[in-house]
Design an enzyme around this catalytic site. Structure first.
Site, PDB file in Angstrom:
ATOM      1  N   ASP A   1      35.662  31.147  37.927  1.00  0.00           N
ATOM      2  CA  ASP A   1      36.053  32.543  37.697  1.00  0.00           C
ATOM      3  C   ASP A   1      36.856  32.634  36.393  1.00  0.00           C
ATOM      4  O   ASP A   1      37.821  31.885  36.196  1.00  0.00           O
ATOM      5  CB  ASP A   1      36.903  32.974  38.905  1.00  0.00           C
ATOM      6  CG  ASP A   1      37.153  34.460  38.962  1.00  0.00           C
ATOM      7  OD1 ASP A   1      36.346  35.227  38.412  1.00  0.00           O
ATOM      8  OD2 ASP A   1      38.165  34.851  39.584  1.00  0.00           O
TER       9      ASP A   1
ATOM     10  N   GLY B   1      38.293  42.767  40.297  1.00  0.00           N
ATOM     11  CA  GLY B   1      39.451  43.561  40.719  1.00  0.00           C
ATOM     12  C   GLY B   1      39.123  44.487  41.878  1.00  0.00           C
ATOM     13  O   GLY B   1      39.601  45.620  41.944  1.00  0.00           O
TER      14      GLY B   1
END
Ligand code: G3H
Ligand code: 13P
Ligand code: ZN
Length: 284
Positions: free
Chosen positions: A82, A209
């Site tokens: 990530d 997010g």
């Protein structure tokens, strides 16, 4: 089964109009929670390691945990880097056995982002590893950022089309109003922008997010074409709140297993609920 590339999971999600959950891992209990949730929901799942997770646990530990989980699983499991920060970090993850890497060149000018992404792609393609890139900036919680300023970070649809054409990545992270971490208010997503990007870019879109974004907004984003949804903060909240509760209820408890088992269970429940929202339940 062995770890699978993210690309395979996203292709199926594209055909089935759902999204695959990408859940951040930091320790053994969270790996187990993700696997338990994916098995219970019969869902494909992506485990991903952030920069913080790599600092905390190390690439090799994370790989070993996720690889073990995948080998025990009856559902497909992928392991993804990530927000990879450099070509070298992506190479290290590929060497160790990750099946997908993100090269986050979003802080660089467009042509540099393209060049860096292509450098990673060249090696990844030869090894069957998937690549995610990012265009536009996804901030931390943006409380101090004025809306006009925030919009300037959003992904430009024409740039996205150009980026897709010049790279051919397997997944593209975009900025449409979400931010990492806890939100103070309710985030407002720019759906017309997402729709425009999807119409110009034939690559699975990734929403970062995503913790704290209302379920209906996530589902609308998936309806419009988002195929990978990243969740970290909601898992941390559930995990740590459960630990806190045990310690508060039993101040004399000294057995970490008594603290961590309820935390693992709390994380499992959050992940199961997300998988249902993403429509990936039963898609394994
Ligand atoms: O990239 C997004 C992560 O939620 C940030 O995680 O604090 O573990 O690097 P980290
Ligand atoms: P949240 O922590 O806001 O869920 O974001 C996760 C993420 O985007 C990881 O890349
Ligand atoms: Zn992210």
């Amino acid at each position: 089964m062995p770890l699978v590339p993210v690309k395979e999971l996203l292709q199926k999600a594209q055909e089935g109009n759902y999204a695959v959950g990408a859940f951040n891992v930091n320790n053994m209990e969270i790996v187990q929670a993700i696997l338990a949730a994916a098995e219970a929901e019969k869902a494909p799942v992506i485990m991903q390691a952030s920069q913080g997770a790599i600092k905390y646990a190390g690439i090799e530990y994370i790989y070993a945990l996720a690889n073990l989980a995948a080998n025990q699983a009856t559902v497909p499991v992928a392991l993804h880097l990530d927000h990879g920060t450099s070509f070298e970090q992506c190479m290290k993850c590929i060497r160790v056995g990750f099946t997908s890497v993100m090269i986050d060149g979003s802080k660089y000018p467009l042509e540099e982002n393209i060049a860096l992404t292509n450098k990673v792609l060249e090696v990844a393609r030869a090894t069957g590893v998937s690549v995610e890139a990012e265009l536009g900036k996804i901030g931390g919680t943006e409380d101090d950022i004025h809306v006009d300023e925030r919009d300037a970070f959003f992904t430009d649809p024409e740039e996205a089309r150009y980026f897709a054409e010049k790279t051919g990545v397997d997944a593209l992270a975009i900025s449409i109003g979400t931010a990492h971490g806890q939100y103070k208010g309710i985030p407002k997503l720019d759906f017309p922008r997402l729709e425009k990007i999807v119409s110009l870019v034939n690559i699975p879109i990734v929403l970062h997010g995503s913790s704290g974004v209302p379920d209906e907004a996530i589902q609308e984003a998936i309806r419009l074409g988002v195929r990978k949804v990243n969740i970290d903060t909601n898992i941390r909240e559930a995990f740590t709140n459960a630990c806190r509760q045990v310690v508060m209820d039993n101040p004399k408890e000294i057995d970490p297993r008594k603290v961590l088992a309820p935390a693992r269970e709390a994380a499992t429940q959050v992940i199961r609920q997300k998988i249902r929202v993403f429509g990936s339940s039963g898609k394994a």
